[in-house]
Design a protein around this motif. Structure first.
Motif, PDB file in Angstrom:
ATOM      1  N   HIS A 120     -29.184  65.108 -27.907  1.00  0.00           N
ATOM      2  CA  HIS A 120     -30.472  65.468 -28.505  1.00  0.00           C
ATOM      3  C   HIS A 120     -30.488  65.119 -29.990  1.00  0.00           C
ATOM      4  CE1 HIS A 120     -33.988  67.776 -29.709  1.00  0.00           C
ATOM      5  NE2 HIS A 120     -33.226  68.388 -30.606  1.00  0.00           N
ATOM      6  N   CYS A 121     -29.450  65.552 -30.713  1.00  0.00           N
ATOM      7  CA  CYS A 121     -29.423  65.324 -32.165  1.00  0.00           C
ATOM      8  C   CYS A 121     -29.416  63.829 -32.496  1.00  0.00           C
ATOM      9  CB  CYS A 121     -28.212  66.017 -32.778  1.00  0.00           C
ATOM     10  SG  CYS A 121     -28.322  67.823 -32.760  1.00  0.00           S
ATOM     11  N   TRP A 128     -31.781  56.293 -30.200  1.00  0.00           N
ATOM     12  CA  TRP A 128     -32.370  55.726 -28.974  1.00  0.00           C
ATOM     13  C   TRP A 128     -33.420  54.675 -29.342  1.00  0.00           C
ATOM     14  CZ3 TRP A 128     -35.161  58.935 -24.592  1.00  0.00           C
ATOM     15  CH2 TRP A 128     -35.227  58.140 -23.418  1.00  0.00           C
ATOM     16  N   VAL A 129     -34.228  54.995 -30.327  1.00  0.00           N
ATOM     17  CA  VAL A 129     -35.254  54.054 -30.783  1.00  0.00           C
ATOM     18  C   VAL A 129     -34.612  52.739 -31.237  1.00  0.00           C
ATOM     19  CG1 VAL A 129     -37.021  53.649 -32.538  1.00  0.00           C
ATOM     20  CG2 VAL A 129     -36.871  55.885 -31.421  1.00  0.00           C
ATOM     21  N   ALA A 130     -33.470  52.837 -31.884  1.00  0.00           N
ATOM     22  CA  ALA A 130     -32.800  51.649 -32.416  1.00  0.00           C
ATOM     23  C   ALA A 130     -31.982  50.891 -31.371  1.00  0.00           C
ATOM     24  CB  ALA A 130     -31.891  52.053 -33.574  1.00  0.00           C
ATOM     25  N   SER A 131     -31.853  51.460 -30.186  1.00  0.00           N
ATOM     26  CA  SER A 131     -31.007  50.850 -29.156  1.00  0.00           C
ATOM     27  C   SER A 131     -31.709  49.665 -28.496  1.00  0.00           C
ATOM     28  CB  SER A 131     -30.655  51.891 -28.097  1.00  0.00           C
ATOM     29  OG  SER A 131     -29.974  51.305 -27.020  1.00  0.00           O
ATOM     30  N   ASN A 132     -30.919  48.715 -28.028  1.00  0.00           N
ATOM     31  CA  ASN A 132     -31.498  47.590 -27.281  1.00  0.00           C
ATOM     32  C   ASN A 132     -31.299  47.740 -25.781  1.00  0.00           C
ATOM     33  OD1 ASN A 132     -28.791  47.182 -27.113  1.00  0.00           O
ATOM     34  ND2 ASN A 132     -28.771  45.126 -28.026  1.00  0.00           N
ATOM     35  N   SER A 135     -30.424  53.069 -21.859  1.00  0.00           N
ATOM     36  CA  SER A 135     -29.603  54.283 -21.819  1.00  0.00           C
ATOM     37  C   SER A 135     -28.386  54.093 -22.710  1.00  0.00           C
ATOM     38  CB  SER A 135     -29.172  54.582 -20.379  1.00  0.00           C
ATOM     39  OG  SER A 135     -28.354  55.738 -20.321  1.00  0.00           O
ATOM     40  N   PRO A 136     -28.546  54.310 -24.011  1.00  0.00           N
ATOM     41  CA  PRO A 136     -27.439  54.046 -24.933  1.00  0.00           C
ATOM     42  C   PRO A 136     -26.302  55.051 -24.768  1.00  0.00           C
ATOM     43  CG  PRO A 136     -29.245  55.104 -26.082  1.00  0.00           C
ATOM     44  CD  PRO A 136     -29.752  54.798 -24.700  1.00  0.00           C
ATOM     45  N   ASN A 137     -25.105  54.627 -25.080  1.00  0.00           N
ATOM     46  CA  ASN A 137     -23.926  55.487 -25.037  1.00  0.00           C
ATOM     47  C   ASN A 137     -23.846  56.261 -26.349  1.00  0.00           C
ATOM     48  OD1 ASN A 137     -21.497  56.740 -24.800  1.00  0.00           O
ATOM     49  ND2 ASN A 137     -20.262  54.876 -24.664  1.00  0.00           N
ATOM     50  N   MET A 138     -24.211  57.534 -26.291  1.00  0.00           N
ATOM     51  CA  MET A 138     -24.207  58.356 -27.506  1.00  0.00           C
ATOM     52  C   MET A 138     -23.234  59.523 -27.375  1.00  0.00           C
ATOM     53  SD  MET A 138     -28.167  58.324 -28.825  1.00  0.00           S
ATOM     54  CE  MET A 138     -28.882  59.159 -27.418  1.00  0.00           C
ATOM     55  N   GLY A 139     -22.227  59.381 -26.545  1.00  0.00           N
ATOM     56  CA  GLY A 139     -21.235  60.443 -26.366  1.00  0.00           C
ATOM     57  C   GLY A 139     -20.874  60.604 -24.907  1.00  0.00           C
ATOM     58  N   ALA A 140     -19.655  61.044 -24.664  1.00  0.00           N
ATOM     59  CA  ALA A 140     -19.140  61.171 -23.293  1.00  0.00           C
ATOM     60  C   ALA A 140     -19.867  62.259 -22.517  1.00  0.00           C
ATOM     61  CB  ALA A 140     -17.649  61.457 -23.326  1.00  0.00           C
ATOM     62  N   ILE A 141     -19.976  62.039 -21.210  1.00  0.00           N
ATOM     63  CA  ILE A 141     -20.571  63.008 -20.292  1.00  0.00           C
ATOM     64  C   ILE A 141     -19.555  63.293 -19.199  1.00  0.00           C
ATOM     65  CG2 ILE A 141     -22.413  63.423 -18.613  1.00  0.00           C
ATOM     66  CD1 ILE A 141     -24.165  61.499 -20.234  1.00  0.00           C
ATOM     67  N   PHE A 142     -19.260  64.566 -19.009  1.00  0.00           N
ATOM     68  CA  PHE A 142     -18.280  64.972 -18.009  1.00  0.00           C
ATOM     69  C   PHE A 142     -18.948  65.842 -16.945  1.00  0.00           C
ATOM     70  CE2 PHE A 142     -16.012  64.537 -22.052  1.00  0.00           C
ATOM     71  CZ  PHE A 142     -14.996  63.649 -21.702  1.00  0.00           C
ATOM     72  N   SER A 143     -18.543  65.677 -15.700  1.00  0.00           N
ATOM     73  CA  SER A 143     -18.977  66.559 -14.620  1.00  0.00           C
ATOM     74  C   SER A 143     -18.061  67.777 -14.579  1.00  0.00           C
ATOM     75  CB  SER A 143     -18.913  65.827 -13.278  1.00  0.00           C
ATOM     76  OG  SER A 143     -19.196  66.732 -12.216  1.00  0.00           O
TER      77      SER A 143
END
Length: 320
Positions: A120-121, A128-132, A135-143
């Motif tokens: 979010h931050c 996200w706006v600056a991404s090409n 779904s940009p990688n902005m940090g790890a996601i764990f299940s």
């Protein structure tokens, strides 16, 4: 007519339910000193308190006092020996926030594991706006499925948290109370580990034990060093269980993956190291784990019932 005095109504979230029996009701938003407590309770028959300490001096000055209704589960704010000596009954409210706290623990775990706040931050900062890519990688996601949740404290709240965590696929272990694991704990059917093993092996550690001289500073630098660098620490119990500066150091050094904190050693906080830490996976909430709408409704009803039952000669939730 019974004189009922409320010492810290501001901490109880909403208007208290008044009893049906004849009474005189005096309510103070906050009581900050022992001198204020003595002055305000000297004519009370029934005293309602959440966080205001009721010392032997307060009890001695309240010559008509019959009941102290603690608007919380913990009664460490009351001098119970003085109450016994004066034959003043003490009652509390119980199990009203069990589900609320367990859900808050799971909310912190999910948010940290999936990086919700971090994403979010960074999104609001324009990444996200600056991404090409979409779904940009902005940090790890764990299940959280198959993560091991180590629970320190196998009481009502610890077990409720375990039940909820199991429902989403987490594996549960509990800590022994001390290094001399007793036979009762070995036979209670719960999978248990000594605390150092639990810290070293768990993906998430959640604290649910009371604050005592033995548990003060339970999680310090030595304990944090045992944890996995991806592990999460959750504390919804008491702030002083965790050494704040040690936790800040562990987060900033990459020794720990994240932390969800709902309680601090001083509340409201002052000079709290965690509030100056800007780790992306540190979440701090202002002691709200207990305060769901449903839990508050039960809390208010039970507190009122405690007064009614005492007046009817059938006291409930008696501590002493």
């Amino acid at each position: 007519m019974k004189n009922i005095v409320v010492l810290d109504a501001a901490t109880m979230r909403g208007d208290l339910l008044r009893p049906t029996f004849s009474h005189c009701w005096t309510s103070y938003e906050l009581t900050r000193t022992e001198e204020e407590a003595v002055a305000r309770t000297k004519d009370a028959h029934i005293l309602i308190t959440n966080k205001v300490k009721i010392s032997a001096d307060v009890i001695a000055a309240a010559g008509q006092l019959e009941l102290i209704a603690v608007a919380a589960t913990g009664v460490d704010i009351v001098d119970l020996d003085a109450c016994r000596a004066r034959r003043v009954m003490v009652c509390n409210v119980r199990n009203y926030a069990t589900r609320s706290v367990a859900e808050h623990v799971l909310a912190l775990i999910f948010s940290l594991a999936r990086g919700v706040t971090e994403h979010h931050c960074r999104t609001m900062a324009g990444e996200w706006v600056a991404s090409n890519v979409f779904s940009p990688n902005m940090g790890a996601i764990f299940s959280v499925k198959n993560m091991q949740l180590g629970i320190v404290g196998a009481g009502t709240l610890g077990r409720a948290t375990a039940e909820l965590a199991e429902s989403v696929g987490m594996r549960i272990v509990y800590a022994y109370r001390n290094s001399n694991a007793n036979q009762r704990e070995k036979k209670d059917g719960l999978q248990r580990l000594l605390l150092p093993e639990l810290l070293a092996e768990s993906d998430v550690v959640s604290l649910h034990c009371p604050l005592t001289p033995q548990t003060h500073g339970l999680i310090g630098a030595k304990e944090l060093a045992l944890m996995k660098p991806t592990a999460l620490l959750i504390n919804t119990a008491r702030g002083a269980l965790v050494e704040s500066q040690a936790l800040v150091d562990a987060l900033n050094s990459g020794q720990l993956g994240g932390a969800g904190i709902d309680v601090l050693s001083q509340e409201p906080p002052s000079n709290e190291p965690l509030l100056s830490c800007h780790h992306p996976r540190l979440l701090i909430t202002p002691h709200v784990g207990w305060a769901s709408t449903e839990a508050l409704r039960t809390f208010h009803q039970q507190l009122a019932e405690n007064l009614e039952c005492f007046h009817a000669g059938k006291p409930q939730h008696v501590v002493t």
